[in-house]
Design an enzyme around this catalytic site. Structure first.
Site, PDB file in Angstrom:
ATOM      1  N   GLU A  84       0.892  -1.144   0.000  1.00  0.00           N
ATOM      2  CA  GLU A  84       0.000   0.000   0.000  1.00  0.00           C
ATOM      3  C   GLU A  84       0.938   1.203   0.000  1.00  0.00           C
ATOM      4  OE1 GLU A  84      -3.190   0.407  -0.290  1.00  0.00           O
ATOM      5  OE2 GLU A  84      -3.686  -1.729  -0.344  1.00  0.00           O
ATOM      6  N   THR A 130      11.438   2.992   0.572  1.00  0.00           N
ATOM      7  CA  THR A 130      11.225   4.428   0.360  1.00  0.00           C
ATOM      8  C   THR A 130      12.133   5.289   1.235  1.00  0.00           C
ATOM      9  OG1 THR A 130       9.575   6.174   0.642  1.00  0.00           O
ATOM     10  CG2 THR A 130       9.346   4.288   2.075  1.00  0.00           C
ATOM     11  N   ASP A 131      12.376   6.512   0.781  1.00  0.00           N
ATOM     12  CA  ASP A 131      13.140   7.461   1.609  1.00  0.00           C
ATOM     13  C   ASP A 131      12.323   7.962   2.801  1.00  0.00           C
ATOM     14  OD1 ASP A 131      11.334   9.075   0.222  1.00  0.00           O
ATOM     15  OD2 ASP A 131      12.828  10.492  -0.512  1.00  0.00           O
ATOM     16  N   GLU A 132      10.995   7.720   2.781  1.00  0.00           N
ATOM     17  CA  GLU A 132      10.158   8.247   3.873  1.00  0.00           C
ATOM     18  C   GLU A 132      10.473   7.599   5.217  1.00  0.00           C
ATOM     19  OE1 GLU A 132       6.078   9.006   3.095  1.00  0.00           O
ATOM     20  OE2 GLU A 132       6.444   9.589   1.032  1.00  0.00           O
ATOM     21  N   TYR A 156       2.118   5.018   6.729  1.00  0.00           N
ATOM     22  CA  TYR A 156       2.794   4.400   5.566  1.00  0.00           C
ATOM     23  C   TYR A 156       4.282   4.223   5.827  1.00  0.00           C
ATOM     24  CZ  TYR A 156       5.329   4.289   1.114  1.00  0.00           C
ATOM     25  OH  TYR A 156       6.211   3.965   0.111  1.00  0.00           O
ATOM     26  N   LYS A 160       6.640   0.825   6.201  1.00  0.00           N
ATOM     27  CA  LYS A 160       7.790   0.513   5.322  1.00  0.00           C
ATOM     28  C   LYS A 160       9.068   0.379   6.162  1.00  0.00           C
ATOM     29  CE  LYS A 160       7.943   0.242   1.344  1.00  0.00           C
ATOM     30  NZ  LYS A 160       7.690  -0.855   0.359  1.00  0.00           N
ATOM     31  N   LYS A 195      -1.814  10.494  -6.890  1.00  0.00           N
ATOM     32  CA  LYS A 195      -0.563  11.085  -6.439  1.00  0.00           C
ATOM     33  C   LYS A 195      -0.406  12.466  -7.099  1.00  0.00           C
ATOM     34  CE  LYS A 195       0.368   7.170  -4.290  1.00  0.00           C
ATOM     35  NZ  LYS A 195       0.957   5.991  -4.852  1.00  0.00           N
ATOM     36  N   ARG A 287      -1.896  17.998   4.882  1.00  0.00           N
ATOM     37  CA  ARG A 287      -1.840  16.583   5.278  1.00  0.00           C
ATOM     38  C   ARG A 287      -1.395  16.509   6.736  1.00  0.00           C
ATOM     39  NH1 ARG A 287       2.091  12.987   1.615  1.00  0.00           N
ATOM     40  NH2 ARG A 287       0.218  12.615   0.380  1.00  0.00           N
ATOM     41  N   GLY A 289       0.644  15.550   9.827  1.00  0.00           N
ATOM     42  CA  GLY A 289       2.024  15.060   9.994  1.00  0.00           C
ATOM     43  C   GLY A 289       2.879  15.206   8.739  1.00  0.00           C
TER      44      GLY A 289
HETATM   45  P1  NAD Z   1       1.474   1.244  -6.360  1.00  0.00           P
HETATM   46  O1  NAD Z   1       0.498   1.567  -5.286  1.00  0.00           O
HETATM   47  O2  NAD Z   1       1.349   1.913  -7.670  1.00  0.00           O
HETATM   48  O3  NAD Z   1       1.482  -0.325  -6.637  1.00  0.00           O
HETATM   49  C1  NAD Z   1       1.433  -1.264  -5.614  1.00  0.00           C
HETATM   50  C2  NAD Z   1       1.068  -2.608  -6.222  1.00  0.00           C
HETATM   51  O4  NAD Z   1       1.035  -3.584  -5.156  1.00  0.00           O
HETATM   52  C3  NAD Z   1      -0.318  -2.626  -6.872  1.00  0.00           C
HETATM   53  O5  NAD Z   1      -0.250  -3.249  -8.131  1.00  0.00           O
HETATM   54  C4  NAD Z   1      -1.164  -3.433  -5.907  1.00  0.00           C
HETATM   55  O6  NAD Z   1      -2.218  -4.146  -6.528  1.00  0.00           O
HETATM   56  C5  NAD Z   1      -0.132  -4.377  -5.296  1.00  0.00           C
HETATM   57  N1  NAD Z   1      -0.542  -4.863  -3.975  1.00  0.00           N
HETATM   58  C6  NAD Z   1      -1.002  -4.104  -2.943  1.00  0.00           C
HETATM   59  N2  NAD Z   1      -1.307  -4.905  -1.895  1.00  0.00           N
HETATM   60  C7  NAD Z   1      -1.001  -6.169  -2.267  1.00  0.00           C
HETATM   61  C8  NAD Z   1      -1.079  -7.432  -1.618  1.00  0.00           C
HETATM   62  N3  NAD Z   1      -1.561  -7.532  -0.369  1.00  0.00           N
HETATM   63  N4  NAD Z   1      -0.674  -8.531  -2.275  1.00  0.00           N
HETATM   64  C9  NAD Z   1      -0.195  -8.436  -3.553  1.00  0.00           C
HETATM   65  N5  NAD Z   1      -0.127  -7.282  -4.226  1.00  0.00           N
HETATM   66  C10 NAD Z   1      -0.514  -6.153  -3.593  1.00  0.00           C
HETATM   67  O7  NAD Z   1       2.889   1.503  -5.715  1.00  0.00           O
HETATM   68  P2  NAD Z   1       4.220   2.106  -6.377  1.00  0.00           P
HETATM   69  O8  NAD Z   1       4.165   3.579  -6.286  1.00  0.00           O
HETATM   70  O9  NAD Z   1       4.456   1.446  -7.682  1.00  0.00           O
HETATM   71  O10 NAD Z   1       5.303   1.607  -5.318  1.00  0.00           O
HETATM   72  C11 NAD Z   1       5.894   0.312  -5.444  1.00  0.00           C
HETATM   73  C12 NAD Z   1       6.854   0.095  -4.303  1.00  0.00           C
HETATM   74  O11 NAD Z   1       7.867   1.090  -4.334  1.00  0.00           O
HETATM   75  C13 NAD Z   1       6.207   0.202  -2.923  1.00  0.00           C
HETATM   76  O12 NAD Z   1       6.794  -0.771  -2.095  1.00  0.00           O
HETATM   77  C14 NAD Z   1       6.563   1.596  -2.444  1.00  0.00           C
HETATM   78  O13 NAD Z   1       6.644   1.637  -1.039  1.00  0.00           O
HETATM   79  C15 NAD Z   1       7.911   1.784  -3.099  1.00  0.00           C
HETATM   80  N6  NAD Z   1       8.281   3.190  -3.424  1.00  0.00           N
HETATM   81  C16 NAD Z   1       7.425   3.992  -4.137  1.00  0.00           C
HETATM   82  C17 NAD Z   1       7.830   5.277  -4.485  1.00  0.00           C
HETATM   83  C18 NAD Z   1       6.956   6.192  -5.302  1.00  0.00           C
HETATM   84  O14 NAD Z   1       7.316   7.353  -5.509  1.00  0.00           O
HETATM   85  N7  NAD Z   1       5.825   5.749  -5.823  1.00  0.00           N
HETATM   86  C19 NAD Z   1       9.095   5.746  -4.094  1.00  0.00           C
HETATM   87  C20 NAD Z   1       9.924   4.900  -3.335  1.00  0.00           C
HETATM   88  C21 NAD Z   1       9.511   3.607  -3.031  1.00  0.00           C
HETATM   89  O1  DAU Z   2       9.249   9.682  -1.142  1.00  0.00           O
HETATM   90  C1  DAU Z   2       8.801   8.481  -1.698  1.00  0.00           C
HETATM   91  C2  DAU Z   2       7.307   8.377  -1.550  1.00  0.00           C
HETATM   92  O2  DAU Z   2       6.729   9.269  -2.498  1.00  0.00           O
HETATM   93  C3  DAU Z   2       6.784   6.955  -1.772  1.00  0.00           C
HETATM   94  O3  DAU Z   2       7.313   6.110  -0.792  1.00  0.00           O
HETATM   95  C4  DAU Z   2       5.249   6.930  -1.719  1.00  0.00           C
HETATM   96  O4  DAU Z   2       4.784   5.627  -2.008  1.00  0.00           O
HETATM   97  C5  DAU Z   2       4.737   7.898  -2.780  1.00  0.00           C
HETATM   98  O5  DAU Z   2       3.326   7.945  -2.744  1.00  0.00           O
HETATM   99  C6  DAU Z   2       5.322   9.297  -2.557  1.00  0.00           C
HETATM  100  O6  DAU Z   2       4.789   9.871  -1.321  1.00  0.00           O
HETATM  101  P1  DAU Z   2       4.359  11.405  -1.224  1.00  0.00           P
HETATM  102  O7  DAU Z   2       3.403  11.532  -0.113  1.00  0.00           O
HETATM  103  O8  DAU Z   2       5.554  12.271  -1.225  1.00  0.00           O
HETATM  104  O9  DAU Z   2       3.626  11.558  -2.669  1.00  0.00           O
HETATM  105  P2  DAU Z   2       2.277  12.329  -3.076  1.00  0.00           P
HETATM  106  O10 DAU Z   2       2.233  12.381  -4.559  1.00  0.00           O
HETATM  107  O11 DAU Z   2       1.095  11.798  -2.348  1.00  0.00           O
HETATM  108  O12 DAU Z   2       2.544  13.802  -2.529  1.00  0.00           O
HETATM  109  C7  DAU Z   2       3.665  14.572  -2.999  1.00  0.00           C
HETATM  110  C8  DAU Z   2       3.635  15.902  -2.264  1.00  0.00           C
HETATM  111  O13 DAU Z   2       2.485  16.645  -2.731  1.00  0.00           O
HETATM  112  C9  DAU Z   2       3.450  15.789  -0.766  1.00  0.00           C
HETATM  113  O14 DAU Z   2       4.169  16.827  -0.132  1.00  0.00           O
HETATM  114  C10 DAU Z   2       1.950  15.992  -0.550  1.00  0.00           C
HETATM  115  C11 DAU Z   2       1.582  16.940  -1.670  1.00  0.00           C
HETATM  116  N1  DAU Z   2       0.211  16.793  -2.234  1.00  0.00           N
HETATM  117  C12 DAU Z   2      -0.210  15.562  -2.593  1.00  0.00           C
HETATM  118  C13 DAU Z   2      -1.453  15.377  -3.148  1.00  0.00           C
HETATM  119  C14 DAU Z   2      -1.943  13.988  -3.543  1.00  0.00           C
HETATM  120  C15 DAU Z   2      -0.579  17.919  -2.435  1.00  0.00           C
HETATM  121  O15 DAU Z   2      -0.162  19.068  -2.123  1.00  0.00           O
HETATM  122  N2  DAU Z   2      -1.794  17.738  -3.003  1.00  0.00           N
HETATM  123  C16 DAU Z   2      -2.277  16.515  -3.350  1.00  0.00           C
HETATM  124  O16 DAU Z   2      -3.437  16.411  -3.846  1.00  0.00           O
END
Ligand code: NAD
Ligand code: DAU
Length: 350
Positions: A84, A130-132, A156, A160, A195, A287, A289
């Site tokens: 997630e 993730t860097d979070e 989240y 992680k 996102k 948001r 926190g």
């Molecule tokens: P995403 O939400 O787009 O995709 C997640 C996928 O996991 C989906 O296809 C979903 O169906 C599947 N999934 C969720 N729960 C599951 C379960 N219980 N069993 C099997 N499959 C399941 O996520 P993303 O943005 O592609 O991120 C992928 C990975 O990279 C995550 O682990 C996330 O923490 C990490 N990550 C994401 C970012 C980012 O910017 N998006 C950055 C750094 C790390």
């Molecule tokens: O840093 C890596 C992370 O980046 C991943 O681990 C997460 O899975 C990924 O979702 C992402 O997290 P963020 O919370 O940084 O991404 P998001 O796109 O949700 O938000 C980016 C920034 O924009 C954050 O500061 C919140 C802000 N935001 C987000 C949304 C959705 C807004 O201002 N408005 C918005 O509607």
């Protein structure tokens, strides 16, 4: 080599699956995904017929199912992305994040340990994180390195961080071959429009408000998703066991500056007068926190393994906008919910 990629129907996972299926025809790639709202098999239309690719629908939280899958498939490696991933959803429903991100990860580690019978030669468990997990930086020039202490703030990032700790525990306790990477914010094609960047592209196109949390001063470090997939490839193949790598774009933007830049690109692409899309910017409640700033120091990855980002952000952003404008069908299927029928229509009766 037979590799299990989890979460391959998601945003980053689909890029990793595509890269591995097309770059390594000798590998067998099994994509395991539950197809939650974030999983979309239409992300993988171009590789789904490849002879070295197989999709399995399933839940990593289901320990018996995962155990049986490992027994049946005899994987040699796991690249674990299923999670997630959306911070806002974790604030409203933390349990889902504990189940998938923590319990699901431990189920995979356990199944790998059982299947590999304590012998990790030519085996690898790669956790994509993730860097979070490092928490939040101040406004200065400090960056996250691999030795920065974990300090997660959102449900989240707490989930992680916990899953990273379990992966390290399997390395330390059982000697399992494990690697972890912690990456900054990704952007690019197939990004789910909840996102910031894809949501804003979608809203601008529809002339809808662009919600900016708080004052828009939070800073994120953006990386093109295909550069992330390439980093995962390099780390998977070359990292020493037990290593962690940070991955980032050296590309920090406040949210408001990023969205203003995006608005300019959208004005140009949509033939609107300059400044038109910016009028859609709407400041909304912050948001809870909300971490102020993320910034990754990826020096270790460059020095050890030679990886660097390939794309300037302005070029990547324009490419991303072009992709969303050219792939209206993908976006319409996501926003209408039609994408969730693809599995029943195309896979269930095979
Ligand atoms: P995403 O939400 O787009 O995709 C997640 C996928 O996991 C989906 O296809 C979903 O169906 C599947 N999934 C969720 N729960 C599951 C379960 N219980 N069993 C099997 N499959 C399941 O996520 P993303 O943005 O592609 O991120 C992928 C990975 O990279 C995550 O682990 C996330 O923490 C990490 N990550 C994401 C970012 C980012 O910017 N998006 C950055 C750094 C790390
Ligand atoms: O840093 C890596 C992370 O980046 C991943 O681990 C997460 O899975 C990924 O979702 C992402 O997290 P963020 O919370 O940084 O991404 P998001 O796109 O949700 O938000 C980016 C920034 O924009 C954050 O500061 C919140 C802000 N935001 C987000 C949304 C959705 C807004 O201002 N408005 C918005 O509607």
């Amino acid at each position: 080599m037979k590799i299990l990629i989890t979460g391959g129907a998601g945003f980053i996972g689909s890029h990793v699956v595509r890269r591995f299926v097309s770059t390594y025809p000798n590998y067998q790639i099994v994509n395991l995904d539950k197809l939650t709202y974030a999983g979309n098999l239409e992300n993988l239309l171009d590789v789904e017929q490849a002879p070295n690719y197989k999709f399995v629908k399933g839940d990593i939280v289901d320990a018996a199912f995962i155990h049986d899958l490992f027994e049946a498939e005899q994987f040699e490696a796991v690249i674990h992305l299923a999670a997630e991933s959306h911070v806002d959803r974790s604030i409203s429903n933390p349990i889902e994040f504990v189940m998938t991100n923590v319990v699901g990860t431990v189920n995979l580690l356990n199944a790998a340990k059982t299947s590999w019978k304590g012998s990790y030669d030519k085996k690898r468990f790669y956790h994509v994180s993730t860097d979070e997990v490092y928490g939040s930086l101040g406004e200065g020039s400090e960056m996250f390195t691999e030795t920065t202490a974990y300090d997660p703030h959102s449900p989240y990032s707490a989930s992680k961080a916990s899953s990273d700790h379990f992966v390290r525990a399997y390395f330390d306790t059982y000697g399992m071959d494990c690697v972890i990477s912690n990456c900054s914010n990704n952007y690019g094609s197939y990004h789910f429009p909840e996102k910031l960047i894809p949501l804003s592209i979608h809203n601008i196109k529809q002339n809808k408000a662009i919600p900016i949390y708080g004052k828009g001063e939070n800073i994120r470090d953006w990386l093109w998703v295909e550069d992330h997939a390439r980093a995962i490839d390099v780390i998977f193949h070359k990292a020493k066991t037990g290593t962690t790598y940070n991955i980032g774009g050296h590309n920090e933007w406040t949210n408001i500056d990023l969205i203003r830049t995006l608005c300019k690109v959208m004005d140009k692409k949509l033939g609107r007068a300059e400044g038109e899309s910016e009028k859609l910017i709407t400041y909304v409640t912050d948001r809870a926190g909300h971490d102020l700033r993320y910034a990754i120091d990826a020096t270790k990855l460059k020095t050890d393994l030679g990886w660097e980002p390939s794309l300037q952000f302005e070029e990547g952003l324009e490419k991303t906008v072009d992709w969303y404008l050219e792939n209206e069908k993908w976006l319409n299927n996501v926003t209408s919910g039609n994408y969730q029928h693809y599995y029943e229509e195309q896979y269930q009766n095979r």
